[in-house]
Scaffold this motif. Structure first.
Motif, PDB file in Angstrom:
ATOM      1  N   PHE A  73       0.844  -1.191   0.000  1.00 43.83           N
ATOM      2  CA  PHE A  73       0.000   0.000   0.000  1.00 43.83           C
ATOM      3  C   PHE A  73       0.882   1.244   0.000  1.00 43.83           C
ATOM      4  O   PHE A  73       1.859   1.333   0.762  1.00 43.83           O
ATOM      5  N   ILE A  74       0.521   2.214  -0.843  1.00 43.72           N
ATOM      6  CA  ILE A  74       1.271   3.461  -0.971  1.00 43.72           C
ATOM      7  C   ILE A  74       0.317   4.622  -0.756  1.00 43.72           C
ATOM      8  O   ILE A  74      -0.619   4.825  -1.550  1.00 43.72           O
ATOM      9  N   ASP A  75       0.510   5.375   0.316  1.00 39.15           N
ATOM     10  CA  ASP A  75      -0.297   6.562   0.563  1.00 39.15           C
ATOM     11  C   ASP A  75      -0.005   7.576  -0.549  1.00 39.15           C
ATOM     12  O   ASP A  75       1.143   7.964  -0.754  1.00 39.15           O
ATOM     13  N   SER A  76      -1.044   7.996  -1.267  1.00 36.53           N
ATOM     14  CA  SER A  76      -0.843   8.869  -2.419  1.00 36.53           C
ATOM     15  C   SER A  76      -2.074   9.753  -2.594  1.00 36.53           C
ATOM     16  O   SER A  76      -3.165   9.258  -2.886  1.00 36.53           O
ATOM     17  N   VAL A  92       1.882  13.588  -1.354  1.00 36.88           N
ATOM     18  CA  VAL A  92       1.171  14.023  -2.555  1.00 36.88           C
ATOM     19  C   VAL A  92       1.620  13.167  -3.742  1.00 36.88           C
ATOM     20  O   VAL A  92       2.798  12.839  -3.884  1.00 36.88           O
ATOM     21  N   LYS A  93       0.666  12.782  -4.552  1.00 38.47           N
ATOM     22  CA  LYS A  93       0.922  11.915  -5.708  1.00 38.47           C
ATOM     23  C   LYS A  93       2.103  12.431  -6.538  1.00 38.47           C
ATOM     24  O   LYS A  93       2.228  13.625  -6.784  1.00 38.47           O
ATOM     25  N   LYS A 119      -3.355   4.405  -2.223  1.00 38.12           N
ATOM     26  CA  LYS A 119      -4.579   4.607  -1.451  1.00 38.12           C
ATOM     27  C   LYS A 119      -4.734   6.081  -1.074  1.00 38.12           C
ATOM     28  O   LYS A 119      -3.754   6.780  -0.859  1.00 38.12           O
ATOM     29  N   ASN A 120      -5.984   6.508  -0.989  1.00 37.67           N
ATOM     30  CA  ASN A 120      -6.282   7.909  -0.710  1.00 37.67           C
ATOM     31  C   ASN A 120      -6.885   8.104   0.671  1.00 37.67           C
ATOM     32  O   ASN A 120      -7.378   9.177   0.995  1.00 37.67           O
ATOM     33  N   SER A 121      -6.866   7.052   1.488  1.00 42.40           N
ATOM     34  CA  SER A 121      -7.370   7.179   2.856  1.00 42.40           C
ATOM     35  C   SER A 121      -6.463   6.380   3.784  1.00 42.40           C
ATOM     36  O   SER A 121      -5.565   5.668   3.333  1.00 42.40           O
ATOM     37  N   THR A 122      -6.731   6.486   5.076  1.00 41.36           N
ATOM     38  CA  THR A 122      -5.921   5.751   6.039  1.00 41.36           C
ATOM     39  C   THR A 122      -6.211   4.251   6.011  1.00 41.36           C
ATOM     40  O   THR A 122      -5.401   3.457   6.481  1.00 41.36           O
ATOM     41  N   ASN A 123      -7.355   3.851   5.458  1.00 37.93           N
ATOM     42  CA  ASN A 123      -7.756   2.445   5.492  1.00 37.93           C
ATOM     43  C   ASN A 123      -7.674   1.812   4.109  1.00 37.93           C
ATOM     44  O   ASN A 123      -8.586   1.935   3.291  1.00 37.93           O
ATOM     45  N   GLY A 124      -6.593   1.104   3.858  1.00 40.22           N
ATOM     46  CA  GLY A 124      -6.395   0.477   2.562  1.00 40.22           C
ATOM     47  C   GLY A 124      -7.413  -0.596   2.231  1.00 40.22           C
ATOM     48  O   GLY A 124      -7.631  -0.904   1.053  1.00 40.22           O
ATOM     49  N   PHE A 125      -8.048  -1.158   3.243  1.00 40.93           N
ATOM     50  CA  PHE A 125      -9.045  -2.209   3.000  1.00 40.93           C
ATOM     51  C   PHE A 125     -10.170  -1.707   2.096  1.00 40.93           C
ATOM     52  O   PHE A 125     -10.754  -2.475   1.329  1.00 40.93           O
ATOM     53  N   LEU A 126     -10.488  -0.415   2.180  1.00 36.99           N
ATOM     54  CA  LEU A 126     -11.593   0.158   1.419  1.00 36.99           C
ATOM     55  C   LEU A 126     -11.263   0.389  -0.050  1.00 36.99           C
ATOM     56  O   LEU A 126     -12.162   0.634  -0.846  1.00 36.99           O
ATOM     57  N   ASN A 127      -9.989   0.291  -0.398  1.00 33.98           N
ATOM     58  CA  ASN A 127      -9.559   0.588  -1.749  1.00 33.98           C
ATOM     59  C   ASN A 127     -10.141  -0.412  -2.754  1.00 33.98           C
ATOM     60  O   ASN A 127     -10.112  -1.623  -2.533  1.00 33.98           O
TER      61      ASN A 127
END
Length: 210
Positions: A73-76, A92-93, A119-127
């Protein structure tokens, strides 16, 4: 029992738990690596030396699991991300902050079993991309080893979500969080030791193996 006694009891309970790697069928195991990117490790307002301290352990687990299913998972975020209402601007992307740390980059291309998910939120499960991966692999993967950062936000939310999902589906899957391969930041009113401990205990109390 006062607060300090409670904290000590939690620490002792967690220290008393252990996981035998020999009990895990690696061919039916996936490694989930959450947010081991520059913006949380080396560079940026949310980077943390505490998270940097687990880099070697996370790299070691990746080496042990070479060739097996992995999700990175990559926070972006876009510059106008809704998450910036709650957290400072970060990852930021297309920025350096949104890049996997150098120690793990080689694992991204090790096999066709490895995918990366922005992922665009703290919870990658929702992606949505993760949901597609999960549905595709749900019958082939029984064990999910979750590593990365930060314990009390992204790790906690993902682990609790996937555990609850499998419970709802009445599927007996193991969610495993190695204590030495997750951590959180320290600063201001956010006490790193306490928040890390409470998050681990929360997961432990919900049937996640720590």
């Amino acid at each position: 029992m006062d607060v300090m006694d409670t904290i000590k009891a939690i620490e002792n309970e967690l220290k008393g738990s252990s996981i035998e790697m020999s009990s895990i069928d690696r061919k039916r195991t996936a490694l989930i690596v959450i947010d081991m990117i520059n913006g949380f490790v080396y560079d940026g307002v949310l980077s943390s030396t505490r998270v940097a301290s687990i880099v070697n352990n996370v790299a070691h687990i990746n080496e042990m699991m070479k060739g097996y299913k992995k999700v990175f998972f990559i926070d972006s975020h876009n510059e106008d991300s809704a998450e910036f209402c709650s957290f400072p601007v970060h990852c930021v992307k297309n920025s350096n902050e949104a890049e996997i740390i150098p120690e793990l980059k080689s694992f991204l291309s090790e096999s066709e079993n490895v995918i990366s998910i922005e992922k665009n939120s703290t919870n990658g499960f929702l992606n949505e991309k993760f949901q597609k991966w999960l549905n595709k692999n749900i019958d082939d993967v029984d064990n999910y080893i979750v590593v990365g950062c930060v314990t009390d936000i992204c790790i906690l939310q993902f682990a609790l979500s996937i555990k609850a999902y499998f419970n709802e589906k009445n599927k007996k899957k193991r969610i495993i969080v190695p204590i030495n391969s997750v951590d959180t930041y320290h600063g201001g009113n956010h006490d790193g030791d306490l928040m890390n401990l409470f998050a681990l205990y929360n997961m432990h109390s919900c049937g996640i193996e720590v």
